[in-house]
Design a protein around this motif. Structure first.
Motif, PDB file in Angstrom:
ATOM      1  N   SER A  34      11.687 -64.736  -8.369  1.00 44.53           N
ATOM      2  CA  SER A  34      12.618 -64.931  -7.257  1.00 44.53           C
ATOM      3  C   SER A  34      13.399 -66.223  -7.451  1.00 44.53           C
ATOM      4  CB  SER A  34      11.849 -64.978  -5.938  1.00 44.53           C
ATOM      5  OG  SER A  34      11.254 -66.249  -5.760  1.00 44.53           O
ATOM      6  N   PRO A  35      14.485 -66.388  -6.718  1.00 45.82           N
ATOM      7  CA  PRO A  35      15.266 -67.625  -6.805  1.00 45.82           C
ATOM      8  C   PRO A  35      14.491 -68.872  -6.386  1.00 45.82           C
ATOM      9  CG  PRO A  35      16.546 -65.907  -5.752  1.00 45.82           C
ATOM     10  CD  PRO A  35      15.151 -65.380  -5.898  1.00 45.82           C
ATOM     11  N   ARG A  36      13.408 -68.718  -5.642  1.00 50.68           N
ATOM     12  CA  ARG A  36      12.613 -69.885  -5.217  1.00 50.68           C
ATOM     13  C   ARG A  36      11.765 -70.455  -6.351  1.00 50.68           C
ATOM     14  NH1 ARG A  36      11.108 -72.033  -0.681  1.00 50.68           N
ATOM     15  NH2 ARG A  36       8.945 -71.870  -1.276  1.00 50.68           N
ATOM     16  N   ILE A  37      11.494 -69.667  -7.387  1.00 51.76           N
ATOM     17  CA  ILE A  37      10.710 -70.147  -8.523  1.00 51.76           C
ATOM     18  C   ILE A  37      11.647 -70.888  -9.472  1.00 51.76           C
ATOM     19  CG2 ILE A  37       9.266 -69.508 -10.478  1.00 51.76           C
ATOM     20  CD1 ILE A  37       8.401 -67.018  -8.854  1.00 51.76           C
ATOM     21  N   VAL A  38      11.350 -72.149  -9.724  1.00 50.53           N
ATOM     22  CA  VAL A  38      12.190 -72.965 -10.597  1.00 50.53           C
ATOM     23  C   VAL A  38      11.726 -72.846 -12.038  1.00 50.53           C
ATOM     24  CG1 VAL A  38      13.088 -75.275 -11.062  1.00 50.53           C
ATOM     25  CG2 VAL A  38      12.685 -74.539  -8.700  1.00 50.53           C
ATOM     26  N   ILE A  39      10.440 -73.038 -12.287  1.00 43.87           N
ATOM     27  CA  ILE A  39       9.897 -72.861 -13.627  1.00 43.87           C
ATOM     28  C   ILE A  39       8.514 -72.225 -13.538  1.00 43.87           C
ATOM     29  CG2 ILE A  39      11.202 -74.671 -14.820  1.00 43.87           C
ATOM     30  CD1 ILE A  39       8.934 -76.569 -14.483  1.00 43.87           C
ATOM     31  N   ALA A  40       8.143 -71.523 -14.595  1.00 41.52           N
ATOM     32  CA  ALA A  40       6.841 -70.859 -14.662  1.00 41.52           C
ATOM     33  C   ALA A  40       6.308 -70.985 -16.079  1.00 41.52           C
ATOM     34  CB  ALA A  40       6.966 -69.383 -14.274  1.00 41.52           C
TER      35      ALA A  40
END
Length: 114
Positions: A34-40
């Motif tokens: 989703s757009p809320r996840i910046v990095i994973a």
């Protein structure tokens, strides 16, 4: 869902174990970031794997997309791994540079320093 790689029987025999973990996280994340996840990304110590997610402020208790990614990851890797999840608020200075990142949202001209 088709497995990207077969689960290994003996981790010690896999020179590319970290690549296996990251490949499965990438596969599990397809269409779910989703757009809320910046990095994973992920870290691993043998069969102990931590999936790391940095998210926009504010950090909340409910991230259905992350729960789905973790579920897909566990489906892909079977019962082989001990999986934990870490969710932190995104701030460039807070990024753990020991994590191998598999995804990073475009942040304009800003770059991860390390």
């Amino acid at each position: 869902m088709t497995k990207m790689f077969p689960p290994p029987d003996d981790v010690a025999q896999l020179p590319t174990w970290s690549n296996y973990v990251r490949g499965q996280l990438t596969q599990a994340s397809l269409g779910l970031l989703s757009p809320r996840i910046v990095i994973a990304g992920a870290t691993d110590d043998g069969l102990d794997v931590t999936l790391h997610f940095y998210v926009d402020h504010p950090v909340v208790d409910d991230y259905p997309e992350i729960a789905e990614i973790v579920e897909q990851f566990e489906d892909l890797t079977g019962d082989l791994l001990n999986v934990t999840v870490e969710i932190k608020e995104w701030h460039p200075a807070a990024v753990d540079h020991q994590v191998v990142w598999t995804y990073r949202r475009w942040l304009g001209e800003e770059v991860l320093s390390g």
